[in-house]
Design a protein around this motif. Structure first.
Motif, PDB file in Angstrom:
ATOM      1  N   LEU A   1       0.792  11.879   9.901  1.00 51.33           N
ATOM      2  CA  LEU A   1       1.691  11.071  10.733  1.00 51.33           C
ATOM      3  C   LEU A   1       3.017  10.866  10.006  1.00 51.33           C
TER       4      LEU A   1
ATOM      5  N   ARG B   1       1.321   4.264  -2.838  1.00 52.78           N
ATOM      6  CA  ARG B   1       1.153   5.684  -2.521  1.00 52.78           C
ATOM      7  C   ARG B   1       2.387   6.460  -2.944  1.00 52.78           C
TER       8      ARG B   1
ATOM      9  N   HIS C   1       1.077   3.286   8.191  1.00 51.61           N
ATOM     10  CA  HIS C   1       0.357   2.720   7.045  1.00 51.61           C
ATOM     11  C   HIS C   1      -0.322   1.397   7.392  1.00 51.61           C
ATOM     12  N   GLN C   2      -0.010   0.843   8.549  1.00 50.50           N
ATOM     13  CA  GLN C   2      -0.660  -0.408   8.946  1.00 50.50           C
ATOM     14  C   GLN C   2      -1.992  -0.162   9.664  1.00 50.50           C
ATOM     15  N   LEU C   3      -2.339   1.122   9.853  1.00 49.91           N
ATOM     16  CA  LEU C   3      -3.585   1.461  10.549  1.00 49.91           C
ATOM     17  C   LEU C   3      -4.633   1.979   9.567  1.00 49.91           C
TER      18      LEU C   3
ATOM     19  N   PRO D   1       5.562   8.656   8.500  1.00 50.44           N
ATOM     20  CA  PRO D   1       5.481   7.259   8.051  1.00 50.44           C
ATOM     21  C   PRO D   1       6.641   6.406   8.551  1.00 50.44           C
TER      22      PRO D   1
ATOM     23  N   TYR E   1       3.510   0.735  12.246  1.00 46.70           N
ATOM     24  CA  TYR E   1       3.762   1.966  11.501  1.00 46.70           C
ATOM     25  C   TYR E   1       2.429   2.511  10.994  1.00 46.70           C
TER      26      TYR E   1
ATOM     27  N   ARG F   1       0.828  -1.203   0.000  1.00 51.39           N
ATOM     28  CA  ARG F   1       0.000   0.000   0.000  1.00 51.39           C
ATOM     29  C   ARG F   1       0.863   1.254   0.000  1.00 51.39           C
TER      30      ARG F   1
END
Lengths: 251, 384
Positions: free
Chosen positions: B87, A224, B134-136, B89, B132, A220
């Motif tokens: 946030l 991006r 992007h895992q949320l 990253p 991190y 993902r």
């Protein structure tokens, strides 16, 4: 090359330390020093270009023109000033790395999302601290991708330096092999050069994994990132950078 | 308290983003800046932590001119929540939240302990600490954003359209969470949005901006909905402002009638008599615990054998209910409009039927509040 066998293992055994080992060490030195010098120049230059964007087109053109000058010409051009020292190879090779490294540093910094930069300002980072703790770390994957291309390119280009008699594995190929019509040193030189490129590339991949744990297993995030880069880099991206970026996404 | 005095922001190309703004933002309350895009609300917000410098005018926070403070230092004392969370990253959730404590030079253990406290406060799971961003999910990221803004316990919190990038269900839960946090923390919150419903739900006071960077009206949500100063404000808050305003009046003002409620063990013949006596076409059938079961019409009762109990007849689904003690008139109206019988079922906190309110009764209740001031500046329960 007559009816000699392609590889004479006894020659390799007898010449392992010298000239093979010596030339290999020279090669490593001639490749790594320009990469380090290139990095030392490209990072600040990239930061400046990302900060003052109007500078970037002329800098970009500049490093590309340098890259277009044939290496052999540059070696001969420097010879009167630097003589038969390693600097005759190191200076041009360092300049070549810039054509790959500078755009990658700039692209990496461009793709720091605007909302992340805004948040960093709003949290109370000073500009220098923001650069070091937020922007450069986020730029790292793209910068390292460029570094990998630059490292492999430099390792292969060092061989050309041997034409001017500056050492390295190219010398093994040229002096011990080609001039004497003897294939073994040629093959040894090629194999070692390729192995060295693989090894350095592998080390850089490892370094990236250690330094950027947040990019791991994040399809993902990669999507991006590439979308952001397409936006940021439209029109100014060099072919070399593109290769680097694609590699970054692949890892 | 934050005060703007004669604040104007003019860009070199002549555009005026904010035009001679005077506003007082009370401490410990939530003030919402709302308006169409290009009205200067975000610019005004960003002047408070000096991300934008005004061309002229004075801004003070707690009586102090913010120009006397180093911008970076000032910003560490003002929490900031941005639209896409913003946030970092490359930092874990716990380190993202600990950003400002790190900048303030707290030791790592203390900063991280504080960050974990905040994770709990905003409803994040402890095992998410080492992840991190992007895992949320988007909603979770925004919770992290709020936690990060609160990490150093700043008295002031700036929120720049923080919930506009998440889906409506998540947005509602984030808004409810903010209301809960604010009831506990009493921060001076300045909240920017273009969504008038969000403004009404969250704001103690609302500042409506008009294009060109002028303040059109500053008022409590209830007064804003009741008395928009001009056609711009009226158009902006929308034509259903009257209905929205009902959120400020409690459903307690209604008197639900009980004579049209029958138990499900009552015989149809008897129920029919009740219906005729009340003059109502529908009766509400309840079970032994006074839980609603459904509507029965006088026609159904007339067609049925007088000896059968109403509970075994064909009942019409009762739809929505409203809670008489805690809901607003708006919820009651909603329940009535959605009810197949055109009547709202009022229940108590345990879901037992209190009574039935017909639309005509709702109408007169709404009439009576049309003129008067709302009893409370807060919306009755969060029904947004």
């Amino acid at each position: 090359m007559g009816d000699q066998p392609l590889i004479r293992w006894d020659w390799i055994a007898r010449n392992w330390d010298d000239p093979v080992g010596t030339r290999l060490l020279e090669h490593i030195q001639l490749a790594l020093v320009p990469i380090l010098i290139g990095l030392l120049i490209a990072v600040p230059l990239g930061v400046v270009c990302a900060r003052w964007r109007w500078l970037y087109p002329s800098v970009f053109t500049g490093v590309n023109i340098l890259y277009a000058v044939p290496s052999i010409a540059l070696f001969f051009l420097l010879l009167p000033y630097t003589g038969f020292t390693q600097w005759t190879a190191i200076i041009p090779l360092s300049l070549y790395t810039l054509a790959i490294l500078v755009p990658n540093v700039v692209d990496g910094l461009y793709q720091v999302p605007q909302h992340v930069r805004q948040a960093a300002i709003a949290m109370g980072f000073s500009p220098l601290r923001r650069l070091i703790q937020v922007e450069l770390p986020i730029a790292l994957p793209v910068a390292i991708a460029g570094l990998r291309v630059a490292a492999v390119a430099t390792i292969s280009m060092v061989s050309v330096a041997s034409l001017v008699g500056l050492g390295g594995l190219g010398q093994l190929i040229l002096t011990d092999g080609f001039r004497r019509q003897f294939p073994t040193p040629i093959i040894v030189g090629i194999v070692l050069s390729v192995l060295l490129a693989f090894l350095v590339d592998g080390l850089l991949v490892l370094m990236q994994r250690l330094l950027t744990p947040w990019t791991r297993g994040s399809e993902r995030a990669a999507r991006r990132t590439s979308a952001a880069r397409r936006e940021a880099g439209a029109g100014t991206t060099a072919p070399a950078t593109d290769t680097g970026s694609r590699r970054a996404e692949a890892t | 308290m934050i005060t703007f005095t004669g604040i104007t922001k003019r860009y070199p190309d002549g555009t005026i983003a904010v035009d001679d703004l005077d506003i007082e933002i009370p401490a410990g309350r939530t003030t919402v800046f709302v308006g169409p895009s290009g009205c200067g609300k975000t610019t005004s917000l960003r002047m408070i932590n000096r991300m934008v410098e005004p061309t002229t005018g004075l801004i003070t926070v707690e009586g102090q001119d913010i120009r006397d403070r180093d911008p970076a230092v000032l910003r560490r004392s003002i929490g900031y929540v941005i639209q896409q969370a913003g946030l970092f990253p490359h930092r874990t959730i716990v380190d993202n939240i600990a950003t400002v404590p790190f900048l303030l030079g707290w030791g790592k253990p203390r900063a991280r302990a504080r960050a974990r406290e905040l994770m709990e406060l905003v409803g994040l799971q402890p095992e998410q600490a080492k992840r991190y961003p992007h895992q949320l999910s988007g909603g979770q990221q925004q919770r992290v954003g709020v936690a990060r803004a609160l990490a150093a316990d700043p008295p002031v919190l700036l929120m720049d359209e923080p919930f506009s990038a998440v889906d409506p269900v998540v947005r509602t839960s984030l808004q409810d969470e903010l209301i809960r946090l604010q009831a506990e923390l009493h921060k001076t919150i300045v909240f920017v949005t273009h969504d008038i419903d969000e403004a009404v739900k969250l704001g103690d006071s609302i500042a409506v901006f008009r294009p060109g960077g002028k303040l059109a009206q500053l008022d409590t949500p209830e007064r804003l909905l009741a008395n928009p100063v001009d056609s711009f404000v009226e158009g902006f808050i929308g034509y259903d402002r009257g209905v929205r305003r009902l959120s400020f009046f409690p459903a307690r003002l209604l008197t639900p009638r009980t004579d049209t409620v029958v138990g499900d063990d009552v015989q149809a013949g008897r129920a029919r008599e009740l219906a005729l006596r009340s003059g109502e076409p529908w009766l509400l059938v309840v079970d032994g615990e006074r839980g609603p079961r459904g509507w029965v019409s006088t026609e159904t009762l007339g067609a049925a054998d007088p000896g059968t109990v109403v509970g075994s007849l064909d009942l019409v689904d009762y739809g929505h209910v409203f809670t008489v003690e805690t809901d607003s008139l708006r919820a009651a109206l909603d329940a009535a409009v959605l009810s197949p019988a055109g009547r709202a079922v009022g229940v108590d906190a345990d879901g037992r039927v209190v009574g039935v309110v017909a639309q005509s009764e709702l109408g007169s209740a709404i009439w009576s509040v049309g003129a008067e001031e709302a009893p409370t500046a807060e919306p009755v329960r969060s029904d947004g």
